[in-house]
Design a protein around this motif. Structure first.
Motif, PDB file in Angstrom:
ATOM      1  N   GLN A 125       0.841  -1.206   0.000  1.00 50.82           N
ATOM      2  CA  GLN A 125       0.000   0.000   0.000  1.00 50.82           C
ATOM      3  C   GLN A 125       0.871   1.249   0.000  1.00 50.82           C
ATOM      4  OE1 GLN A 125      -3.694   0.401   2.576  1.00 50.82           O
ATOM      5  NE2 GLN A 125      -2.405   1.907   3.526  1.00 50.82           N
ATOM      6  N   CYS A 126       0.499   2.205  -0.809  1.00 52.33           N
ATOM      7  CA  CYS A 126       1.242   3.467  -0.883  1.00 52.33           C
ATOM      8  C   CYS A 126       1.127   4.188   0.465  1.00 52.33           C
ATOM      9  CB  CYS A 126       0.684   4.350  -2.000  1.00 52.33           C
ATOM     10  SG  CYS A 126       1.440   5.988  -2.076  1.00 52.33           S
ATOM     11  N   GLY A 127       2.272   4.548   1.027  1.00 54.49           N
ATOM     12  CA  GLY A 127       2.294   5.195   2.341  1.00 54.49           C
ATOM     13  C   GLY A 127       1.896   6.657   2.294  1.00 54.49           C
ATOM     14  N   ARG A 128       1.969   7.250   1.108  1.00 53.13           N
ATOM     15  CA  ARG A 128       1.656   8.679   1.003  1.00 53.13           C
ATOM     16  C   ARG A 128       0.147   8.933   0.979  1.00 53.13           C
ATOM     17  NH1 ARG A 128       4.730  13.080  -2.783  1.00 53.13           N
ATOM     18  NH2 ARG A 128       3.417  14.851  -2.296  1.00 53.13           N
ATOM     19  N   CYS A 129      -0.562   8.132   0.187  1.00 54.59           N
ATOM     20  CA  CYS A 129      -2.024   8.332   0.072  1.00 54.59           C
ATOM     21  C   CYS A 129      -2.809   7.271   0.830  1.00 54.59           C
ATOM     22  CB  CYS A 129      -2.443   8.352  -1.395  1.00 54.59           C
ATOM     23  SG  CYS A 129      -2.211   6.756  -2.219  1.00 54.59           S
ATOM     24  N   MET A 130      -2.100   6.356   1.525  1.00 56.70           N
ATOM     25  CA  MET A 130      -2.708   5.255   2.280  1.00 56.70           C
ATOM     26  C   MET A 130      -3.626   4.393   1.412  1.00 56.70           C
ATOM     27  SD  MET A 130      -1.035   6.015   4.886  1.00 56.70           S
ATOM     28  CE  MET A 130      -1.486   4.798   6.080  1.00 56.70           C
ATOM     29  N   GLY A 131      -3.182   4.158   0.162  1.00 55.57           N
ATOM     30  CA  GLY A 131      -3.917   3.266  -0.739  1.00 55.57           C
ATOM     31  C   GLY A 131      -5.086   3.907  -1.464  1.00 55.57           C
ATOM     32  N   LYS A 132      -5.334   5.216  -1.243  1.00 57.53           N
ATOM     33  CA  LYS A 132      -6.496   5.883  -1.859  1.00 57.53           C
ATOM     34  C   LYS A 132      -6.224   6.308  -3.305  1.00 57.53           C
ATOM     35  CE  LYS A 132      -8.695   7.559   2.365  1.00 57.53           C
ATOM     36  NZ  LYS A 132      -7.682   7.408   3.432  1.00 57.53           N
ATOM     37  N   GLY A 133      -4.946   6.522  -3.643  1.00 56.40           N
ATOM     38  CA  GLY A 133      -4.604   6.936  -4.999  1.00 56.40           C
ATOM     39  C   GLY A 133      -4.701   8.433  -5.215  1.00 56.40           C
ATOM     40  N   LYS A 134      -5.185   9.153  -4.173  1.00 60.60           N
ATOM     41  CA  LYS A 134      -5.327  10.608  -4.288  1.00 60.60           C
ATOM     42  C   LYS A 134      -4.747  11.285  -3.053  1.00 60.60           C
ATOM     43  CE  LYS A 134      -9.528  10.665  -7.139  1.00 60.60           C
ATOM     44  NZ  LYS A 134      -8.932  11.149  -8.372  1.00 60.60           N
ATOM     45  N   THR A 135      -4.219  12.470  -3.249  1.00 62.37           N
ATOM     46  CA  THR A 135      -3.750  13.285  -2.120  1.00 62.37           C
ATOM     47  C   THR A 135      -4.457  14.637  -2.191  1.00 62.37           C
ATOM     48  OG1 THR A 135      -1.890  14.061  -3.453  1.00 62.37           O
ATOM     49  CG2 THR A 135      -1.464  12.218  -1.957  1.00 62.37           C
ATOM     50  N   ILE A 136      -4.434  15.342  -1.070  1.00 59.18           N
ATOM     51  CA  ILE A 136      -5.103  16.658  -1.002  1.00 59.18           C
ATOM     52  C   ILE A 136      -4.055  17.745  -1.217  1.00 59.18           C
ATOM     53  CG2 ILE A 136      -6.407  18.223   0.517  1.00 59.18           C
ATOM     54  CD1 ILE A 136      -7.451  15.641   1.948  1.00 59.18           C
ATOM     55  N   LYS A 137      -4.434  18.751  -2.019  1.00 61.49           N
ATOM     56  CA  LYS A 137      -3.536  19.891  -2.264  1.00 61.49           C
ATOM     57  C   LYS A 137      -3.141  20.495  -0.919  1.00 61.49           C
ATOM     58  CE  LYS A 137      -5.741  21.532  -6.481  1.00 61.49           C
ATOM     59  NZ  LYS A 137      -6.644  22.601  -6.949  1.00 61.49           N
ATOM     60  N   PRO A 138      -1.856  20.777  -0.702  1.00 61.90           N
ATOM     61  CA  PRO A 138      -1.440  21.397   0.567  1.00 61.90           C
ATOM     62  C   PRO A 138      -2.222  22.698   0.824  1.00 61.90           C
ATOM     63  CG  PRO A 138       0.477  20.695  -0.697  1.00 61.90           C
ATOM     64  CD  PRO A 138      -0.719  20.540  -1.600  1.00 61.90           C
ATOM     65  N   GLY A 139      -2.763  22.817   2.019  1.00 61.58           N
ATOM     66  CA  GLY A 139      -3.560  24.002   2.380  1.00 61.58           C
ATOM     67  C   GLY A 139      -5.043  23.830   2.143  1.00 61.58           C
ATOM     68  N   ASP A 140      -5.426  22.774   1.395  1.00 59.14           N
ATOM     69  CA  ASP A 140      -6.856  22.531   1.119  1.00 59.14           C
ATOM     70  C   ASP A 140      -7.485  21.513   2.081  1.00 59.14           C
ATOM     71  OD1 ASP A 140      -6.929  24.350  -0.888  1.00 59.14           O
ATOM     72  OD2 ASP A 140      -7.703  22.986  -2.422  1.00 59.14           O
ATOM     73  N   GLU A 141      -6.706  21.068   3.088  1.00 58.47           N
ATOM     74  CA  GLU A 141      -7.232  20.090   4.052  1.00 58.47           C
ATOM     75  C   GLU A 141      -8.368  20.713   4.864  1.00 58.47           C
ATOM     76  OE1 GLU A 141      -4.046  21.178   4.043  1.00 58.47           O
ATOM     77  OE2 GLU A 141      -2.747  19.476   3.587  1.00 58.47           O
ATOM     78  N   CYS A 142      -9.362  19.900   5.208  1.00 49.22           N
ATOM     79  CA  CYS A 142     -10.466  20.401   6.042  1.00 49.22           C
ATOM     80  C   CYS A 142      -9.908  20.719   7.427  1.00 49.22           C
ATOM     81  CB  CYS A 142     -11.577  19.354   6.155  1.00 49.22           C
ATOM     82  SG  CYS A 142     -12.898  19.837   7.308  1.00 49.22           S
ATOM     83  N   LYS A 143     -10.142  21.958   7.866  1.00 49.25           N
ATOM     84  CA  LYS A 143      -9.588  22.399   9.152  1.00 49.25           C
ATOM     85  C   LYS A 143     -10.323  21.763  10.332  1.00 49.25           C
ATOM     86  CE  LYS A 143      -7.517  26.793   7.760  1.00 49.25           C
ATOM     87  NZ  LYS A 143      -7.499  26.521   6.321  1.00 49.25           N
TER      88      LYS A 143
END
Length: 201
Positions: free
Chosen positions: A82-100
């Motif tokens: 499993q990809c450690g960066r996206c935890m197997g989701k295949g997608k990452t969130i743009k830096p700064g766009d994370e839900c606060k």
């Protein structure tokens, strides 16, 4: 992911302590729990919007990383992890766009209060079911139930025996032989006179 597949969150069991007075007088009691709900800021997305997601550069959106290891001369071992960066989701969130609010977890903990209308026919250990009121999860299409078990605290004098109220009191030998008179403060908030002029065994 199969669209017809049902994913349900597990049902949740909780205990609510009540007094014998509350049960006898059929009072309404409030019961509060901290439950997991879908984040009300991002509605379970984990980011500001759906356009905040990028294809994971580590695994190219597959969610898996191919690892090739040399285990000997001319021997290669190939494993998928499993990809450690996206935890197997295949997608990452743009830096700064994370839900606060939920910090990308998609769910938050929130206090919720339920009201229970007691009935004096309830036995100790009676279970009240709140359908679909278990913990929430954005991947679930069915939420489990909240099951509240009513536990009656011990009373100083009264004991609930099926549908009878038993009152225990110690009397002296003289009272047992010659009779007695005493008042009972009943659960219905009234005083009852108990008297006897018979010999009590």
């Amino acid at each position: 992911n199969n669209m017809h597949q049902q994913f349900a969150t597990p049902s949740r069991k909780e205990v609510c302590e009540i007094t014998l007075e509350q049960l006898y007088n059929q009072e309404t009691v409030e019961f509060t729990i901290k439950k997991q709900i879908i984040c009300d800021e991002c509605l379970g997305v984990g980011a500001k919007s759906r356009s905040s997601f990028l294809t994971c550069p580590e695994c190219n959106g597959t969610g898996q990383i191919l690892k090739i290891m040399q285990i000997g001369p001319g021997f290669l071992s190939q494993t998928q992890t499993q990809c450690g960066r996206c935890m197997g989701k295949g997608k990452t969130i743009k830096p700064g766009d994370e839900c606060k609010r939920c910090k990308t977890h998609r769910v938050i903990k929130k206090k919720k209060t339920y009201t229970i209308d007691l009935e004096n026919t309830f036995k100790n250990g009676h279970e009240i079911v709140f359908n679909g009121e278990g913990d929430q999860h954005p991947d679930a299409n069915v939420y489990g139930d909240l099951i509240v078990k009513l536990i009656c605290k011990n009373h100083e004098h009264f004991v609930l025996d099926n549908y009878n109220l038993n009152y225990e009191i110690n009397i002296s030998l003289i009272e047992a032989l010659c009779g007695f008179k005493f008042n009972i403060f009943h659960l219905a908030n009234r005083i009852i006179l108990i008297n006897s002029d018979e010999i009590i065994e």
